[in-house]
Scaffold this motif. Structure first.
Motif, PDB file in Angstrom:
ATOM      1  N   UNK A   1       1.143  -1.217  -0.071  1.00  0.00           N
ATOM      2  CA  UNK A   1       0.047   0.231  -0.182  1.00  0.00           C
ATOM      3  C   UNK A   1       0.944   1.576  -0.376  1.00  0.00           C
ATOM      4  N   UNK A   2       0.447   2.301  -0.314  1.00  0.00           N
ATOM      5  CA  UNK A   2       0.678   3.719  -0.022  1.00  0.00           C
ATOM      6  C   UNK A   2      -0.356   4.485  -0.572  1.00  0.00           C
ATOM      7  N   UNK A   3       0.254   5.938  -0.550  1.00  0.00           N
ATOM      8  CA  UNK A   3      -0.761   6.781  -0.264  1.00  0.00           C
ATOM      9  C   UNK A   3      -1.581   7.007  -1.464  1.00  0.00           C
TER      10      UNK A   3
ATOM     11  N   UNK B   1       0.515   3.478   4.495  1.00  0.00           N
ATOM     12  CA  UNK B   1       0.049   3.578   5.719  1.00  0.00           C
ATOM     13  C   UNK B   1       0.857   3.333   6.904  1.00  0.00           C
ATOM     14  N   UNK B   2       1.549   2.241   5.955  1.00  0.00           N
ATOM     15  CA  UNK B   2       2.725   1.066   6.723  1.00  0.00           C
ATOM     16  C   UNK B   2       3.762   1.852   8.195  1.00  0.00           C
ATOM     17  N   UNK B   3       4.466   3.042   7.718  1.00  0.00           N
ATOM     18  CA  UNK B   3       5.091   3.622   8.602  1.00  0.00           C
ATOM     19  C   UNK B   3       6.687   2.988   8.474  1.00  0.00           C
ATOM     20  N   UNK B   4       6.405   1.326   7.604  1.00  0.00           N
ATOM     21  CA  UNK B   4       8.490   1.710   7.004  1.00  0.00           C
ATOM     22  C   UNK B   4       8.867   2.044   6.343  1.00  0.00           C
ATOM     23  N   UNK B   5      10.206   2.289   6.305  1.00  0.00           N
ATOM     24  CA  UNK B   5      11.165   2.723   5.418  1.00  0.00           C
ATOM     25  C   UNK B   5      12.119   2.289   4.412  1.00  0.00           C
ATOM     26  N   UNK B   6      12.383   2.955   3.672  1.00  0.00           N
ATOM     27  CA  UNK B   6      13.002   2.370   2.512  1.00  0.00           C
ATOM     28  C   UNK B   6      14.327   3.360   2.678  1.00  0.00           C
ATOM     29  N   UNK B   7      15.955   2.145   2.818  1.00  0.00           N
ATOM     30  CA  UNK B   7      16.985   2.924   3.116  1.00  0.00           C
ATOM     31  C   UNK B   7      17.725   3.657   2.177  1.00  0.00           C
ATOM     32  N   UNK B   8      18.508   4.937   2.174  1.00  0.00           N
ATOM     33  CA  UNK B   8      18.264   5.672   1.600  1.00  0.00           C
ATOM     34  C   UNK B   8      19.885   5.123   0.479  1.00  0.00           C
TER      35      UNK B   8
ATOM     36  N   UNK C   1      -6.507  -6.686  11.416  1.00  0.00           N
ATOM     37  CA  UNK C   1      -6.744  -7.535  12.583  1.00  0.00           C
ATOM     38  C   UNK C   1      -8.290  -8.699  11.969  1.00  0.00           C
ATOM     39  N   UNK C   2      -8.341  -9.176  12.554  1.00  0.00           N
ATOM     40  CA  UNK C   2      -9.771 -10.336  12.044  1.00  0.00           C
ATOM     41  C   UNK C   2     -11.254  -9.794  12.811  1.00  0.00           C
ATOM     42  N   UNK C   3     -10.198  -8.598  13.633  1.00  0.00           N
ATOM     43  CA  UNK C   3     -11.837  -7.912  14.737  1.00  0.00           C
ATOM     44  C   UNK C   3     -11.942  -6.325  14.425  1.00  0.00           C
ATOM     45  N   UNK C   4     -11.214  -5.791  12.961  1.00  0.00           N
ATOM     46  CA  UNK C   4     -11.164  -4.846  12.316  1.00  0.00           C
ATOM     47  C   UNK C   4     -13.004  -4.226  12.563  1.00  0.00           C
ATOM     48  N   UNK C   5     -13.861  -4.758  12.315  1.00  0.00           N
ATOM     49  CA  UNK C   5     -14.894  -4.553  12.582  1.00  0.00           C
ATOM     50  C   UNK C   5     -15.496  -4.154  13.952  1.00  0.00           C
ATOM     51  N   UNK C   6     -15.425  -4.632  15.022  1.00  0.00           N
ATOM     52  CA  UNK C   6     -15.817  -4.863  16.074  1.00  0.00           C
ATOM     53  C   UNK C   6     -14.852  -3.478  16.432  1.00  0.00           C
TER      54      UNK C   6
ATOM     55  N   UNK D   1      -8.863   0.406   5.865  1.00  0.00           N
ATOM     56  CA  UNK D   1      -8.846   0.569   4.350  1.00  0.00           C
ATOM     57  C   UNK D   1      -9.679  -0.931   4.180  1.00  0.00           C
ATOM     58  N   UNK D   2     -10.045  -0.977   3.516  1.00  0.00           N
ATOM     59  CA  UNK D   2     -10.430  -1.966   2.255  1.00  0.00           C
ATOM     60  C   UNK D   2     -10.360  -3.817   3.092  1.00  0.00           C
ATOM     61  N   UNK D   3      -8.892  -3.425   3.970  1.00  0.00           N
ATOM     62  CA  UNK D   3      -9.071  -5.238   3.487  1.00  0.00           C
ATOM     63  C   UNK D   3      -8.316  -5.112   5.347  1.00  0.00           C
TER      64      UNK D   3
END
Length: 345
Positions: free
Chosen positions: A88-90, A140-147, A286-291, A306-308
């Motif tokens: 995912x991304x923006x 949305x993940x907050x993960x980074x790619x190194x320089x 989470x499988x409990x996202x709807x809750x 998000x949709x998933x």
């Protein structure tokens, strides 16, 4: 539903200071509302250039980094031309590509947002992209790619514009701006909407080598950033040390929030999973996202879904973070108890 807490848009929970507000009020009376704004945003580019260590000739200022992304895509993409990004991304990358009748292709990352740069390059080579664009840290993940990996991408696609969207740079601390002269195909975008706490103003920047800036300026609309936004942004940029303090506090809260959410992950037996972040938000699945959504909505708390099975929680104030954690923890425990009862019955 009454909205009590908004931790869905990655805004800063810290507003500008009273001292800054006082200076802004004093300057408002000096504005000439009957005149168009400075189309070149000269003072703004000068001040921001000093903050980040580049000349104003390396900058274009505009109506949020969104406009800067739109400017690049609209100037380069025509029918069927390919924009390569990450999944995912923006979501606005998709939107602006579609406006130009381009084709967006996405390299699917792992669940935590990590990816193999070699696989990404091999994937991209088959597509001959006109533009490569991704956020770093990833939204949305907050993960980074190194320089190092980004430089490898730039060298592998020398005839392709590579846009590094650094909207969340301040929470990470590593940037590609130092490479804008080395790589003529590199573009960096920044914003004052996140760490700088000026989302209401919509001020963003495009940073690249002078030749590329001159070329892109030909496609920029005049008077694209209003006088009021320029004035307020200039006032705030004169005191960058205040932002450093705000960023330190937000990063501290991010790590505290992450630790609390990981404790919930443990008691949930991985029914909800949270990922390490270098931005001002935490990504979860989470499988409990709807809750979780139902209870948070009932409490007037907005997070991003998000949709998933995934969602994103913006780092708020200490009180906001504690409230969100307590509610999610209660959902996990209550749903777990209900499941146990159903099994016994």
């Amino acid at each position: 539903m009454d909205i009590g807490i908004r931790v869905n848009a990655n805004e800063s929970y810290k507003n500008i200071s009273d001292d800054e507000l006082k200076d802004i009020i004093e300057d408002v009376v000096k504005l000439k509302f009957n005149r168009y704004p400075d189309s070149e945003c000269n003072e703004l580019r000068e001040l921001y250039g000093k903050v980040i260590g580049v000349n104003k000739e390396n900058l274009i200022a505009g109506n949020g980094s969104d406009e800067m992304i739109s400017l690049i895509i609209s100037s380069q993409i025509t029918r069927r031309k390919v924009v390569l990004t990450i999944d995912p991304d923006f979501s606005m990358y998709d939107f602006y590509t579609s406006l130009s009748d381009g084709v967006i292709k996405k390299y699917k990352t792992e669940d935590d947002g990590s990816f193999s740069v070699n696989k990404f390059i091999n994937f991209g080579k088959k597509l001959s992209p006109k533009i490569i664009i991704f956020s770093n840290p990833n939204n949305p993940t907050g993960n980074v790619i190194s320089n190092e990996d980004i430089c490898y991408i730039l060298e592998s696609f020398k005839d392709t514009l590579v846009i590094v969207d650094e909207a969340y740079y301040e929470f990470y601390g590593q940037s590609m701006i130092q490479y804008i002269e080395k790589y003529k195909n590199l573009v960096v975008t920044r914003t004052l909407s996140k760490a700088w706490g000026l989302a209401a103003l919509r001020v963003g920047f495009l940073i690249a080598n002078k030749e590329l800036i001159e070329e892109l300026n030909k496609s920029k609309v005049p008077y694209n950033l209003n006088t009021f936004s320029q004035m307020v942004a200039c006032n705030v940029l004169k005191h960058p040390e205040k932002i450093l303090k705000s960023v330190e506090e937000i990063v501290y809260e991010r790590e505290r929030l992450y630790k609390s959410l990981k404790n919930i992950e443990e008691i949930s037996n991985n029914k909800v999973i949270f990922y390490k972040s270098k931005a001002n938000f935490i990504f979860g699945r989470s499988i409990m996202k709807d809750d979780i959504k139902k209870i948070l909505d009932d409490k007037g708390i907005l997070i991003r879904y998000f949709n998933d099975d995934s969602f994103r929680i913006t780092v708020g104030s200490a009180l906001e973070n504690d409230l969100v954690v307590n509610i999610i923890e209660k959902v996990v425990l209550d749903v777990g108890e209900d499941n146990d009862k159903n099994i016994k019955n």
